[in-house]
Design a protein around this motif. Structure first.
Motif, PDB file in Angstrom:
ATOM      1  N   UNK A 198      10.513 -39.122 -14.660  1.00 55.74           N
ATOM      2  CA  UNK A 198      10.296 -37.705 -14.975  1.00 55.74           C
ATOM      3  C   UNK A 198      11.612 -37.091 -15.434  1.00 55.74           C
ATOM      4  N   UNK A 199      11.492 -36.078 -16.263  1.00 54.31           N
ATOM      5  CA  UNK A 199      12.666 -35.320 -16.696  1.00 54.31           C
ATOM      6  C   UNK A 199      12.631 -33.964 -15.995  1.00 54.31           C
ATOM      7  N   UNK A 200      13.730 -33.594 -15.355  1.00 52.69           N
ATOM      8  CA  UNK A 200      13.833 -32.285 -14.720  1.00 52.69           C
ATOM      9  C   UNK A 200      14.696 -31.403 -15.619  1.00 52.69           C
ATOM     10  N   UNK A 201      14.094 -30.348 -16.133  1.00 52.08           N
ATOM     11  CA  UNK A 201      14.778 -29.412 -17.011  1.00 52.08           C
ATOM     12  C   UNK A 201      15.007 -28.133 -16.228  1.00 52.08           C
ATOM     13  N   UNK A 202      16.274 -27.728 -16.133  1.00 49.28           N
ATOM     14  CA  UNK A 202      16.628 -26.515 -15.390  1.00 49.28           C
ATOM     15  C   UNK A 202      17.130 -25.485 -16.387  1.00 49.28           C
ATOM     16  N   UNK A 203      16.416 -24.370 -16.477  1.00 50.07           N
ATOM     17  CA  UNK A 203      16.782 -23.316 -17.423  1.00 50.07           C
ATOM     18  C   UNK A 203      15.563 -22.495 -17.773  1.00 50.07           C
ATOM     19  N   UNK A 204      15.648 -21.789 -18.864  1.00 56.44           N
ATOM     20  CA  UNK A 204      14.543 -20.962 -19.319  1.00 56.44           C
ATOM     21  C   UNK A 204      13.624 -21.710 -20.271  1.00 56.44           C
ATOM     22  N   UNK A 205      12.666 -20.995 -20.829  1.00 57.70           N
ATOM     23  CA  UNK A 205      11.723 -21.611 -21.758  1.00 57.70           C
ATOM     24  C   UNK A 205      12.436 -22.189 -22.976  1.00 57.70           C
ATOM     25  N   UNK A 206      13.456 -21.513 -23.458  1.00 63.59           N
ATOM     26  CA  UNK A 206      14.223 -22.016 -24.593  1.00 63.59           C
ATOM     27  C   UNK A 206      14.897 -23.344 -24.293  1.00 63.59           C
ATOM     28  N   UNK A 207      15.308 -23.525 -23.053  1.00 61.49           N
ATOM     29  CA  UNK A 207      15.924 -24.789 -22.638  1.00 61.49           C
ATOM     30  C   UNK A 207      14.915 -25.927 -22.728  1.00 61.49           C
ATOM     31  N   UNK A 208      13.676 -25.674 -22.325  1.00 65.35           N
ATOM     32  CA  UNK A 208      12.634 -26.701 -22.418  1.00 65.35           C
ATOM     33  C   UNK A 208      12.395 -27.066 -23.882  1.00 65.35           C
TER      34      UNK A 208
ATOM     35  N   UNK B  81       7.660 -33.768 -17.873  1.00 63.67           N
ATOM     36  CA  UNK B  81       8.730 -32.787 -17.648  1.00 63.67           C
ATOM     37  C   UNK B  81       8.388 -31.927 -16.449  1.00 63.67           C
ATOM     38  N   UNK B  82       9.375 -31.738 -15.566  1.00 64.07           N
ATOM     39  CA  UNK B  82       9.289 -30.785 -14.458  1.00 64.07           C
ATOM     40  C   UNK B  82      10.303 -29.697 -14.762  1.00 64.07           C
ATOM     41  N   UNK B  83       9.835 -28.496 -15.058  1.00 57.09           N
ATOM     42  CA  UNK B  83      10.698 -27.396 -15.478  1.00 57.09           C
ATOM     43  C   UNK B  83      10.966 -26.444 -14.312  1.00 57.09           C
ATOM     44  N   UNK B  84      12.238 -26.340 -13.938  1.00 52.96           N
ATOM     45  CA  UNK B  84      12.679 -25.373 -12.940  1.00 52.96           C
ATOM     46  C   UNK B  84      13.138 -24.141 -13.710  1.00 52.96           C
ATOM     47  N   UNK B  85      12.365 -23.076 -13.633  1.00 50.53           N
ATOM     48  CA  UNK B  85      12.640 -21.886 -14.420  1.00 50.53           C
ATOM     49  C   UNK B  85      13.734 -21.014 -13.831  1.00 50.53           C
ATOM     50  N   UNK B  86      14.807 -20.829 -14.599  1.00 47.22           N
ATOM     51  CA  UNK B  86      15.883 -19.930 -14.198  1.00 47.22           C
ATOM     52  C   UNK B  86      16.116 -18.855 -15.251  1.00 47.22           C
ATOM     53  N   UNK B  87      15.249 -18.806 -16.254  1.00 48.91           N
ATOM     54  CA  UNK B  87      15.389 -17.824 -17.326  1.00 48.91           C
ATOM     55  C   UNK B  87      14.727 -16.510 -16.980  1.00 48.91           C
ATOM     56  N   UNK B  88      14.571 -15.663 -17.983  1.00 46.68           N
ATOM     57  CA  UNK B  88      13.975 -14.353 -17.767  1.00 46.68           C
ATOM     58  C   UNK B  88      12.451 -14.391 -17.802  1.00 46.68           C
ATOM     59  N   UNK B  89      11.873 -15.237 -18.638  1.00 44.36           N
ATOM     60  CA  UNK B  89      10.422 -15.225 -18.835  1.00 44.36           C
ATOM     61  C   UNK B  89       9.740 -16.362 -18.080  1.00 44.36           C
ATOM     62  N   UNK B  90      10.101 -17.593 -18.356  1.00 48.95           N
ATOM     63  CA  UNK B  90       9.616 -18.785 -17.641  1.00 48.95           C
ATOM     64  C   UNK B  90       8.106 -19.001 -17.708  1.00 48.95           C
ATOM     65  N   UNK B  91       7.512 -18.808 -18.873  1.00 48.82           N
ATOM     66  CA  UNK B  91       6.097 -19.122 -19.040  1.00 48.82           C
ATOM     67  C   UNK B  91       5.830 -20.613 -18.892  1.00 48.82           C
ATOM     68  N   UNK B  92       6.804 -21.432 -19.261  1.00 49.83           N
ATOM     69  CA  UNK B  92       6.611 -22.886 -19.265  1.00 49.83           C
ATOM     70  C   UNK B  92       7.001 -23.556 -17.955  1.00 49.83           C
TER      71      UNK B  92
END
Length: 104
Positions: free
Chosen positions: A54-64, A79-90
């Motif tokens: 698995x890929x762990x992406x830490x950041x906002x939607x733009x980072x993904x 992908x496992x997305x850890x949302x740290x951005x403002x929106x984080x829909x993904x």
């Protein structure tokens, strides 16, 4: 298990270090997606030949989206997305909710 890690902003490296410490103590191998993660986290670089669970992406939607474009465009890695951005829909989980997932 092997996890690839990709970080969006410098501010997220402290969180990434906590995640790496927790996962490594449970026998999970962490590899870096880019040289910047190798430098800032001290984990080995993913060479493309070794399998990744698995890929762990830490950041906002733009980072993904950047991760998908730069790294993953030709492989099938979940992908496992850890949302740290403002929106984080993904995002799968916010940084605030993350401890609950790491305790298992």
């Amino acid at each position: 298990m092997r996890i690839m890690i990709y970080i969006g902003k410098y501010e997220d490296y402290a969180l990434a270090k906590l995640i790496i410490n927790r996962l490594s103590s449970n026998g999970v191998e962490i590899v870096a997606a880019r040289d910047v993660e190798v430098k800032n986290l001290g984990v080995p670089r993913w060479d493309g030949a070794q399998g990744v669970d698995i890929a762990m992406v830490i950041g906002g939607d733009g980072t993904v989206l950047r991760f998908l474009h730069e790294i993953i465009n030709s492989t099938d890695i979940p992908i496992f997305h850890v949302g740290t951005g403002r929106v984080n829909y993904l995002s799968d989980v916010s940084a605030r909710e993350l401890p609950r997932f790491l305790i298992r």
